[in-house]
Design a protein around this motif. Sequence first.
Motif, mmCIF file in Angstrom:
data_model
loop_
_atom_site.group_PDB
_atom_site.id
_atom_site.type_symbol
_atom_site.label_atom_id
_atom_site.label_comp_id
_atom_site.label_asym_id
_atom_site.label_seq_id
_atom_site.Cartn_x
_atom_site.Cartn_y
_atom_site.Cartn_z
ATOM 1 N N MET A 1 -26.367 9.455 -9.532
ATOM 2 C CA MET A 1 -26.393 10.606 -8.666
ATOM 3 C C MET A 1 -24.807 10.914 -8.194
ATOM 4 N N THR A 2 -24.798 12.318 -7.778
ATOM 5 C CA THR A 2 -23.699 12.878 -7.320
ATOM 6 C C THR A 2 -23.514 12.932 -5.978
ATOM 7 N N GLY A 3 -22.449 12.630 -5.425
ATOM 8 C CA GLY A 3 -22.464 12.783 -3.847
ATOM 9 C C GLY A 3 -21.174 13.300 -3.482
ATOM 10 N N ARG A 4 -20.828 13.334 -2.056
ATOM 11 C CA ARG A 4 -19.582 13.587 -1.449
ATOM 12 C C ARG A 4 -18.823 12.317 -1.033
ATOM 13 N N VAL A 5 -17.848 12.189 -1.519
ATOM 14 C CA VAL A 5 -16.893 11.010 -1.283
ATOM 15 C C VAL A 5 -15.433 11.436 -0.710
ATOM 16 N N VAL A 6 -15.098 10.461 0.184
ATOM 17 C CA VAL A 6 -13.930 10.954 1.039
ATOM 18 C C VAL A 6 -13.241 9.730 0.695
ATOM 19 N N LEU A 7 -11.839 10.193 0.109
ATOM 20 C CA LEU A 7 -10.930 8.904 -0.320
ATOM 21 C C LEU A 7 -10.408 8.294 0.961
ATOM 22 N N ASP B 1 -24.295 -25.074 -8.821
ATOM 23 C CA ASP B 1 -24.156 -24.628 -7.144
ATOM 24 C C ASP B 1 -23.219 -23.392 -7.157
ATOM 25 N N THR B 2 -23.575 -22.218 -7.558
ATOM 26 C CA THR B 2 -22.678 -20.915 -7.439
ATOM 27 C C THR B 2 -23.281 -20.053 -6.349
ATOM 28 N N HIS B 3 -22.229 -19.353 -5.701
ATOM 29 C CA HIS B 3 -22.395 -18.305 -4.972
ATOM 30 C C HIS B 3 -21.310 -17.439 -4.938
ATOM 31 N N ALA B 4 -21.544 -16.181 -4.621
ATOM 32 C CA ALA B 4 -20.375 -15.024 -4.488
ATOM 33 C C ALA B 4 -20.743 -13.993 -3.825
ATOM 34 N N PRO B 5 -20.111 -13.516 -3.150
ATOM 35 C CA PRO B 5 -20.616 -12.102 -2.386
ATOM 36 C C PRO B 5 -21.010 -11.066 -3.177
ATOM 37 N N VAL B 6 -22.216 -10.458 -2.760
ATOM 38 C CA VAL B 6 -23.105 -9.500 -3.339
ATOM 39 C C VAL B 6 -23.232 -8.481 -2.379
ATOM 40 N N LEU B 7 -22.507 -7.375 -2.651
ATOM 41 C CA LEU B 7 -22.630 -6.052 -2.037
ATOM 42 C C LEU B 7 -23.590 -4.943 -2.476
ATOM 43 N N ALA B 8 -24.294 -4.265 -1.547
ATOM 44 C CA ALA B 8 -25.432 -3.452 -2.092
ATOM 45 C C ALA B 8 -25.163 -2.247 -1.585
ATOM 46 N N PRO B 9 -24.498 -1.201 -2.260
ATOM 47 C CA PRO B 9 -24.346 0.307 -1.647
ATOM 48 C C PRO B 9 -25.436 1.145 -1.984
ATOM 49 N N ALA B 10 -25.392 2.222 -0.877
ATOM 50 C CA ALA B 10 -26.699 2.863 -0.890
ATOM 51 C C ALA B 10 -26.184 4.240 -1.167
ATOM 52 N N THR B 11 -24.962 4.603 -1.417
ATOM 53 C CA THR B 11 -24.493 5.991 -1.642
ATOM 54 C C THR B 11 -23.258 6.081 -2.450
ATOM 55 N N PRO B 12 -23.039 7.010 -2.883
ATOM 56 C CA PRO B 12 -21.485 7.333 -3.658
ATOM 57 C C PRO B 12 -20.389 6.845 -2.887
ATOM 58 N N GLN B 13 -20.249 7.329 -1.843
ATOM 59 C CA GLN B 13 -19.264 6.825 -0.448
ATOM 60 C C GLN B 13 -19.325 5.480 -0.655
ATOM 61 N N THR C 1 1.062 -1.183 0.010
ATOM 62 C CA THR C 1 -0.214 0.078 0.073
ATOM 63 C C THR C 1 0.900 1.305 0.087
ATOM 64 N N ALA C 2 0.379 2.153 -0.580
ATOM 65 C CA ALA C 2 1.090 3.514 -0.689
ATOM 66 C C ALA C 2 0.111 4.786 0.159
ATOM 67 N N PRO C 3 0.415 5.378 0.966
ATOM 68 C CA PRO C 3 -0.273 6.537 1.634
ATOM 69 C C PRO C 3 -0.902 7.555 0.747
ATOM 70 N N LEU C 4 -2.284 8.002 0.907
ATOM 71 C CA LEU C 4 -2.914 9.098 0.163
ATOM 72 C C LEU C 4 -2.866 10.303 1.202
ATOM 73 N N ARG C 5 -3.057 11.485 0.551
ATOM 74 C CA ARG C 5 -3.335 12.569 1.407
ATOM 75 C C ARG C 5 -4.527 12.426 2.263
ATOM 76 N N PRO C 6 -4.684 12.392 3.623
ATOM 77 C CA PRO C 6 -5.703 12.280 4.322
ATOM 78 C C PRO C 6 -6.994 12.994 4.013
ATOM 79 N N GLY C 7 -8.099 12.724 3.980
ATOM 80 C CA GLY C 7 -9.289 13.742 3.980
ATOM 81 C C GLY C 7 -9.446 14.371 2.583
ATOM 82 N N VAL C 8 -8.999 13.728 1.735
ATOM 83 C CA VAL C 8 -9.474 14.309 0.206
ATOM 84 C C VAL C 8 -10.836 14.007 0.156
ATOM 85 N N THR C 9 -11.447 15.217 -0.226
ATOM 86 C CA THR C 9 -12.926 14.952 -0.388
ATOM 87 C C THR C 9 -13.380 15.363 -1.887
ATOM 88 N N LEU C 10 -14.131 14.563 -2.546
ATOM 89 C CA LEU C 10 -14.635 14.830 -4.015
ATOM 90 C C LEU C 10 -16.029 14.637 -3.922
#
Length: 465
Positions: free
Chosen positions: A280-286, A237-249, A100-109
């Motif tokens: 939809m557009t929303g606030r996202v913190v990296l 017989d197939t399964h895989a993780p299914v994620l359901a986001p609710a916001t751009p974040q 991993t490499a660090p990113l500048r903390p708190g970057v908001t888009l």
Amino acid sequence: MSKTAVRNKPAIRRDLCKGCGRCIESCAQHCIVLGTEVHPASGIVPVELDLARCNACGLCVEACPEPFGLLDPEEADRIALADAAPPRARPTPVDVPATTAPLRPGVTLFMKGAHAGAVGALLAGCRAFYGYPITPSTEGAELMSRLLPQVGGTYVQAPSEVAAVNMMYGAGAAGTAATTFTSSPGFSLMLEGISYMVSAQLPGVFVNVMRAGPGLGNVGPAQSDVKLACRGLGHGDTHAPVLAPATPQEMLDFTFLAFDLALRYRSPVVILADGFLGQMTGRVVLPERMVRPGLPAWAVPGDAAHRGNLVTSILLDPHDFEGHNRELVAKYARIAAAEQRAAPYRCEDAEVLLVACNTPSQLAKGAVRTLRDEGIRAGLFRPQTLWPFPVEALRPLLGRARRIVVVEASDGQIEDELRLALSHAGLGAGLPISHVRRLGGVLPTQAEIVEAARAAAGSSKEVAA
């Protein structure tokens, strides 16, 4: 020695014979016929030789398109000796861990949900994209096409969704977790390839921004691919993780998480968004760090160290394949136990539980606030994983709840997952379940949800009285 100089009667390698019949056509003495039994190593019916009338003309060897199907007996002996020889020592493949490499903390888009998913994939170490444009997911693919080359990645616009998923299979076999952005009709086309990836235990992330169906439908938001993602990932017989986001974040966060899950469990991972969420557009913190991909020891990237690895979705012996399926089922059980995720909202004392995910959960959250202002103890149970359904997080809420109201943009597909999870867990007996459903690209409104919850609360009071 060339084939034209061969004067010995031919020998056959049944495991290499493709059963094409060209040698049969070439033999003037009628010494070769099609066989009747499948060879267990190749899955093909090889030809049979009767060399009593053979004059060693060599035409059958010339006609054989497989270099070692029909051959001179001396060559066959040399190949047999080579096969019997102990294999040459190869370097033992080892895991090259991701860094991993660090990113500048708190970057908001501020960005669209589809863009947030693309950024999450890049930050998670995605370096390969294969896909075909389809509304309302195309913006994610477009952003990947601009950003991937800047980090040394590969972007390919495939000729179809079928081609895209098979490219993802190849990337996964090489140890690279690729991603694609698609929507409901495209996701349907990918299901066969996803089944192959599940069986071969290959990583890959599928972002499905759901639109209305059946058929081409329209580009309005829907949640009608839940049954495909949770119960129908291709054949078998197939399964895989299914994620359901609710916001751009959560689009960013869940795509980032999906790559970790895909590589950890050697499995496809599906992200189910809806058309509104993709647009939809929303606030996202990296996040604070980005991932630089490694290379798993099991992969087949084409170098000498990994040459002994095998990636396949086929085992011809039924007993071997049953054992393989049991290994997959055991993995599903580990995923189901470890990866349930939910985000309850004001559920501690809730007597009316709303169950919703994706954009409808945002409308349900507003409905909870309205109902609370009216004195109705309502709460929102928001599953963040649809498979596995987070029934363990729901368990402690059922003692107080008097009714469940499922809010969704499909004909009961989320309610089916809820009911199935409750049944398997032995929970919810006698607990009434009602619903608010909209179809065809229309989402439930907050007013509709409030009205259904009021009716549920009234029914619960009548039952209690």
